[in-house]
Design an enzyme around this catalytic site. Structure first.
Site, short mmCIF file in Angstrom:
data_model
loop_
_atom_site.label_atom_id
_atom_site.label_comp_id
_atom_site.label_asym_id
_atom_site.label_seq_id
_atom_site.Cartn_x
_atom_site.Cartn_y
_atom_site.Cartn_z
N GLU A 45 0.83 -1.22 0.00
CA GLU A 45 0.00 0.00 0.00
C GLU A 45 0.86 1.27 0.00
O GLU A 45 1.91 1.30 0.63
CB GLU A 45 -0.90 -0.01 1.24
CG GLU A 45 -1.83 1.18 1.34
CD GLU A 45 -3.04 0.86 2.19
OE1 GLU A 45 -3.76 -0.11 1.89
OE2 GLU A 45 -3.26 1.59 3.17
N THR B 264 -4.26 4.85 -1.15
CA THR B 264 -5.32 5.36 -0.27
C THR B 264 -5.88 6.68 -0.79
O THR B 264 -5.31 7.34 -1.68
CB THR B 264 -4.84 5.55 1.18
OG1 THR B 264 -3.88 6.59 1.19
CG2 THR B 264 -4.25 4.28 1.74
N TYR B 265 -7.00 7.06 -0.19
CA TYR B 265 -7.73 8.26 -0.61
C TYR B 265 -8.02 9.08 0.64
O TYR B 265 -8.88 8.71 1.44
CB TYR B 265 -9.02 7.82 -1.28
CG TYR B 265 -9.84 8.90 -1.94
CD1 TYR B 265 -9.65 9.21 -3.28
CD2 TYR B 265 -10.83 9.58 -1.23
CE1 TYR B 265 -10.43 10.17 -3.90
CE2 TYR B 265 -11.60 10.55 -1.84
CZ TYR B 265 -11.40 10.82 -3.18
OH TYR B 265 -12.17 11.78 -3.79
N TYR C 132 -14.01 -5.52 9.11
CA TYR C 132 -13.43 -5.27 10.43
C TYR C 132 -13.52 -6.51 11.30
O TYR C 132 -14.57 -6.78 11.91
CB TYR C 132 -14.17 -4.07 11.08
CG TYR C 132 -14.10 -2.86 10.20
CD1 TYR C 132 -13.08 -1.93 10.32
CD2 TYR C 132 -15.03 -2.68 9.16
CE1 TYR C 132 -12.99 -0.85 9.46
CE2 TYR C 132 -14.95 -1.60 8.29
CZ TYR C 132 -13.91 -0.69 8.44
OH TYR C 132 -13.81 0.37 7.60
N LYS D 260 6.77 2.81 2.83
CA LYS D 260 8.06 2.39 3.41
C LYS D 260 8.57 1.16 2.65
O LYS D 260 8.41 0.01 3.12
CB LYS D 260 7.90 2.06 4.90
CG LYS D 260 7.60 3.28 5.76
CD LYS D 260 7.86 2.96 7.22
CE LYS D 260 7.71 4.17 8.09
NZ LYS D 260 6.33 4.45 8.49
P1 FAD Z 1 -19.39 1.12 5.92
O1 FAD Z 1 -19.27 -0.20 5.27
O2 FAD Z 1 -20.47 2.05 5.44
O3 FAD Z 1 -19.58 0.86 7.49
C1 FAD Z 1 -19.57 1.95 8.42
C2 FAD Z 1 -20.42 1.59 9.63
O4 FAD Z 1 -21.81 1.60 9.25
C3 FAD Z 1 -20.19 0.19 10.20
O5 FAD Z 1 -20.34 0.25 11.59
C4 FAD Z 1 -21.27 -0.66 9.58
O6 FAD Z 1 -21.63 -1.78 10.37
C5 FAD Z 1 -22.41 0.35 9.50
N1 FAD Z 1 -23.33 0.09 8.37
C6 FAD Z 1 -22.96 -0.21 7.10
N2 FAD Z 1 -24.05 -0.33 6.32
C7 FAD Z 1 -25.12 -0.08 7.13
C8 FAD Z 1 -26.53 -0.04 6.90
N3 FAD Z 1 -27.04 -0.31 5.71
N4 FAD Z 1 -27.34 0.27 7.97
C9 FAD Z 1 -26.82 0.53 9.19
N5 FAD Z 1 -25.50 0.50 9.46
C10 FAD Z 1 -24.66 0.20 8.43
N6 FAD Z 1 -10.54 5.72 4.89
C11 FAD Z 1 -10.23 6.72 4.03
O7 FAD Z 1 -10.67 7.86 4.23
N7 FAD Z 1 -9.42 6.51 2.93
C12 FAD Z 1 -8.91 5.28 2.64
O8 FAD Z 1 -8.16 5.14 1.65
C13 FAD Z 1 -9.24 4.20 3.52
N8 FAD Z 1 -8.80 2.93 3.25
C14 FAD Z 1 -9.21 1.90 4.06
C15 FAD Z 1 -8.82 0.59 3.72
C16 FAD Z 1 -9.22 -0.49 4.52
C17 FAD Z 1 -8.81 -1.90 4.12
C18 FAD Z 1 -9.99 -0.26 5.70
C19 FAD Z 1 -10.37 -1.41 6.59
C20 FAD Z 1 -10.39 1.04 6.02
C21 FAD Z 1 -10.02 2.12 5.22
N9 FAD Z 1 -10.43 3.43 5.50
C22 FAD Z 1 -10.09 4.47 4.65
C23 FAD Z 1 -11.21 3.72 6.73
C24 FAD Z 1 -12.75 3.68 6.48
O9 FAD Z 1 -13.12 4.72 5.60
C25 FAD Z 1 -13.42 3.87 7.86
O10 FAD Z 1 -13.18 2.75 8.67
C26 FAD Z 1 -14.91 4.22 7.85
O11 FAD Z 1 -15.29 4.62 9.17
C27 FAD Z 1 -15.85 3.10 7.42
O12 FAD Z 1 -15.78 2.88 6.08
P2 FAD Z 1 -16.54 1.62 5.42
O13 FAD Z 1 -16.39 1.73 3.97
O14 FAD Z 1 -16.09 0.37 6.08
O15 FAD Z 1 -18.06 1.97 5.85
#
Ligand code: FAD
Length: 288
Positions: A17, A48-49, A145, A272
């Site tokens: 990454e 990443t974004y 997660y 890194k």
């Molecule tokens: P979601 O899948 O929408 O989930 C968020 C929360 O909402 C969860 O608690 C879920 O259970 C809940 N939820 C989901 N759908 C529903 C529904 N229909 N009804 C009710 N509750 C629901 N962040 C960045 O800004 N840039 C990045 O490049 C980045 N890369 C990442 C890469 C990885 C591999 C990971 C694990 C995380 C990354 N993140 C990044 C962080 C991520 O944006 C955050 O963790 C964010 O808070 C959740 O994003 P998500 O897409 O998992 O959200």
């Protein structure tokens, strides 16, 4: 190449990454790190974004550089929480024009001091995934997660929403970092029971800054095993020793994953290349 086609093939696949520069001044040094990470020939490099210290600017351009100039598949992250639907459409068009094939669709963290969700604002990643499916033909990854997302009331609820997200059109999942492999094995058992069948890429963070990771994990609810905490206590103030211990810890985690049949592993290499190279060297007889 579409990542789903790559990771379905036999063998152990290790991806790396990078994050885009935070300032224009850092651009050159980041691009140097990107080139050195690409030269390690991982199965793909994700970009990443707006996370990990970088901005969202340049994500698409760096992903295109990795794919088109370094000839390594790339995965462009795209988060939506701070964007309008028109802005996201614009990003999707830009990614298509650059020939990007793989997108990690994310909601992003909720901005502090905001009235979330404002009218028209994205609430969950599944809304972004539906939009991408309507506007493009990308291979789509999403986040998961193993210890439950911090906003979820329970792990069961989190897995229920994860299933809904996957059903919107997700090809593969990448996990949040974890430091105890037992947590991943238990998560895999639970999501398979729930009927989630897509490949899961295990996310491993080689820790080089012990104090920082302890802070981040406290916020995200990531469990730090006693063995790991002892390393941070002992070497946290000595960056070289911490880096060496972090590389060894990540290597051991990966060897255990590989020994237990996990074939897809993502190293959060965080610009890194020397850390990524050291881990890959440790795995030279394990990963083809
Ligand atoms: P979601 O899948 O929408 O989930 C968020 C929360 O909402 C969860 O608690 C879920 O259970 C809940 N939820 C989901 N759908 C529903 C529904 N229909 N009804 C009710 N509750 C629901 N962040 C960045 O800004 N840039 C990045 O490049 C980045 N890369 C990442 C890469 C990885 C591999 C990971 C694990 C995380 C990354 N993140 C990044 C962080 C991520 O944006 C955050 O963790 C964010 O808070 C959740 O994003 P998500 O897409 O998992 O959200």
């Amino acid at each position: 190449m579409r990542i789903i086609d790559k990771i379905r093939k036999d063998g152990i696949h290790i991806s790396l990454e990078v994050f885009p520069p935070k300032t224009e001044a850092a651009y050159e040094s980041v691009m140097d790190a990107v080139d050195r990470i690409g030269a390690l020939k991982p199965s793909f490099v994700s970009v990443t974004y707006g996370a990990g210290g970088g901005t969202s600017k340049n994500t698409a351009a760096i992903a295109a550089h990795i794919q088109n100039d370094l000839h390594v598949p790339s995965l462009a992250h795209l988060s939506c929480v701070s964007s309008t639907r028109e802005e996201v459409s614009h990003h999707i068009r830009e990614l298509k024009q650059l020939g990007i094939e793989n997108v990690l669709a994310l909601r992003g963290d909720i901005p502090q001091d905001s009235n979330f969700p404002a009218p028209g604002q994205y609430r969950y990643a599944c809304e972004l995934i539906r939009q991408i499916k309507e506007e493009a033909d990308f291979c789509i990854g999403a986040a998961c997660y193993p210890e439950g997302h911090v906003e979820s009331a329970s792990r069961e609820e989190d897995v229920r929403h994860l299933k809904e997200k996957v059903e919107c059109g997700v090809d593969f999942l990448t996990t949040q970092m974890f430091f105890d492999n037992g947590i991943l094995y238990n998560f895999l058992y639970r999501i398979r029971e729930a009927g989630i069948r897509v490949p899961v890429i295990a996310g491993i963070m080689p820790v080089t800054n012990g104090k920082q990771i302890t802070r981040i994990c406290k916020l995200s609810g990531t469990v730090l095993p006693q063995r790991f905490l002892a390393i941070v206590d002992k070497f946290g103030n000595n960056p070289k020793a911490m880096t060496q211990a972090g590389i060894a810890y990540a290597t051991e985690q990966i060897i255990d994953l590989a020994a237990n049949g996990i074939r897809n592993i993502h190293i959060y290499s965080m610009n890194k290349p020397e850390v990524a190279a050291a881990i890959l060297e440790n795995l030279s007889e394990i990963v083809d």
